[in-house]
Write an enzyme that holds these catalytic residues in place. Structure first.
Site, PDB file in Angstrom:
ATOM      1  N   TRP A  86       0.686  -1.238   0.064  1.00 43.64           N
ATOM      2  CA  TRP A  86       0.131  -0.035  -0.005  1.00 43.64           C
ATOM      3  C   TRP A  86       0.978   1.194  -0.111  1.00 43.64           C
ATOM      4  CZ3 TRP A  86      -1.725   2.745   4.597  1.00 43.64           C
ATOM      5  CH2 TRP A  86      -3.041   3.571   4.612  1.00 43.64           C
ATOM      6  N   ASP A  99      -0.841  -6.204   9.491  1.00 43.58           N
ATOM      7  CA  ASP A  99      -1.540  -5.064   8.957  1.00 43.58           C
ATOM      8  C   ASP A  99      -3.051  -5.880   8.405  1.00 43.58           C
ATOM      9  OD1 ASP A  99      -3.125  -2.852   8.425  1.00 43.58           O
ATOM     10  OD2 ASP A  99      -1.605  -2.242   6.779  1.00 43.58           O
ATOM     11  N   LYS A 112     -13.654  -1.073   6.160  1.00 45.62           N
ATOM     12  CA  LYS A 112     -14.453  -1.839   4.801  1.00 45.62           C
ATOM     13  C   LYS A 112     -15.463  -2.831   5.535  1.00 45.62           C
ATOM     14  CE  LYS A 112     -10.448  -0.227   3.561  1.00 45.62           C
ATOM     15  NZ  LYS A 112      -9.797   0.684   2.674  1.00 45.62           N
TER      16      LYS A 112
HETATM   17  C1  LMR Z   1      -7.068   1.856  -0.492  1.00 45.37           C
HETATM   18  O1  LMR Z   1      -5.885   1.103  -0.495  1.00 45.37           O
HETATM   19  O2  LMR Z   1      -7.535   2.386  -1.399  1.00 45.37           O
HETATM   20  C2  LMR Z   1      -7.758   2.095   0.850  1.00 45.37           C
HETATM   21  O3  LMR Z   1      -7.046   1.628   1.691  1.00 45.37           O
HETATM   22  C3  LMR Z   1      -8.258   3.550   0.844  1.00 45.37           C
HETATM   23  C4  LMR Z   1      -6.840   4.229   1.572  1.00 45.37           C
HETATM   24  O4  LMR Z   1      -6.976   4.950   2.705  1.00 45.37           O
HETATM   25  O5  LMR Z   1      -5.909   4.449   0.727  1.00 45.37           O
END
Ligand code: LMR
Length: 396
Positions: A131, A211, A246
């Site tokens: 992420w 996580d 979510k």
């Molecule tokens: C995402 O990866 O799209 C979600 O977790 C929203 C975010 O906060 O980035």
């Protein structure tokens, strides 16, 4: 004049795209960027269990006073049970300190500040890819960020390379692992892989960090927490960040948690006191409303059963969309194998599309996906899947 030298930074790769989508006047646009679940009608509706719990709360709520840095005790208790398992020895031994946070992002930033202040010199290891905000959060807090290999451009998990990198990481560094529904790839470790990771982490004296932002979106609530339970039984100390954005569709309410497992009840109290100090100097107290809803749902057998059903419906709908996407792509682009999309878990698919192809999707077809090729499968439905798959066929 004081701000003359301040440059502009590029927009956030996820929320910035969401803003660009909102401003796009194109009436035939599709948002497959941000990780937000949309139902068969394309709506991010509020689960019935949440609506009912909220109505009860509004009716019964007598005060909106501060709740304290760690938040609602009722929330922390049920979250630890959800994450670690209701019968976890860590809970009975009071070794699992938990604090309510403003979303999963808040839990990550809190832990990053805690690591920087209380475990100085420890770096954090993130999967490549991960992420994108993980990196920014830890770096902003002053924690050195390194990466271990995870999934390559061929969409395959390279667990050997991952283990080799973790073996080379400095002893005592923090290793961040996606407990389930890996973001952005949707590629998870197998039970055997998890055992191997645990072995390396243990042998090297690393600090595991799980996580878990998508519990319930992979194979089920307990199934998705299997890795957390494995670490819980390992005797190690570790972090777990969780998000209820979510699983309860409470995105804007900002509900998350940080659990920190310590070696003893006494150590846990010391750790939590430091965490509380970080909270006080950041947001003081977490917001009340969303966490009260989650606690109310999980503490009522009837609401909990309803929530589990609604979560299962989301999970199964996403799976159905994956299958349909694979079938349509196999039919329209037989030269390329997209079967991996069906094996991925959670909201996302790392589609293998290049940044040029993603840009064409946006400019020519009004389809928004992340530059890395991540597509939110949870935003597909019967009204957009044909258009989306046809557009993918056009750009590949
Ligand atoms: C995402 O990866 O799209 C979600 O977790 C929203 C975010 O906060 O980035």
């Amino acid at each position: 004049m004081h701000f003359d030298a301040i440059g502009r930074v590029p927009g956030d790769p996820i929320l910035g795209l969401m803003e660009a989508y909102a401003q796009d006047p194109n009436p035939r646009k599709f948002d497959l960027g941000v990780g937000v679940y949309k139902d068969a009608q394309g709506l991010t509706s509020i689960p019935q269990a949440v609506k009912l719990a909220e109505a009860r709360l509004v009716d019964r709520q007598a005060t909106k006073t501060y709740i304290g840095g760690h938040g609602e005790p009722a929330f922390g208790k049920v979250i630890n049970e959800l994450v670690l398992g209701a019968d976890s020895a860590l809970i009975a031994e009071q070794r699992a300190g938990v604090t309510q946070t403003p979303g999963g992002t808040g839990a990550l930033r809190l832990s990053a500040d805690f690591i920087a202040q209380c475990l100085p010199g420890r770096g954090v290891w993130l999967s490549n890819p991960t992420w994108p905000i993980h990196e920014t959060i830890f770096a902003t807090a002053g924690v050195k960020v390194s990466h271990y290999p995870y999934v390559g451009s061929d969409n395959r998990l390279d667990v050997e390379a991952m283990l080799a990198a973790l073996k080379e990481a400095p002893k005592g560094d923090v290793v961040l692992l996606h407990a389930c529904c890996h973001n952005p790839t949707g590629v998870d470790l197998s039970p055997a892989d998890w055992n191997n990771v645990l072995e390396v982490v243990k042998a090297k004296g690393h600090v595991p960090f799980l996580d878990m932002a998508y519990q319930g979106f992979g194979d089920g609530i307990d199934e998705d927490a299997a890795a957390v339970r494995l670490f819980a039984e390992s005797g190690l100390t570790f972090f777990v960040s969780s998000s209820f954005s979510k699983s309860f569709s409470l995105y804007g309410e900002r509900v998350g948690a940080l659990s920190i497992v310590s070696e003893s009840k006494e150590e846990s109290a010391r750790v939590l006191s430091q965490v509380k100090r970080v909270i006080r100097t950041n947001y003081s107290n977490p917001p009340t409303h969303g966490a009260s809803i989650v606690a109310a749902v999980l503490n009522s057998p009837q609401l909990r059963a309803q929530w589990e059903e609604e979560l299962a419906e989301m999970r199964l709908r996403i799976r159905g969309m994956r299958t349909q996407m694979v079938d349509l792509l196999a039919k329209n682009a037989p030269q390329r194998d997209f079967s991996f999309v069906g094996r991925q878990r959670g909201m996302f698919s790392y589609s293998g599309l290049t940044v040029e192809q993603v840009t064409r999707l946006r400019n020519e077809f009004g389809i928004y996906a992340l530059d890395t090729g991540r597509i939110c499968v949870a935003a597909l439905n019967q009204s957009n899947i044909d258009v989306v798959t046809k557009a993918i066929v056009q750009v590949i």
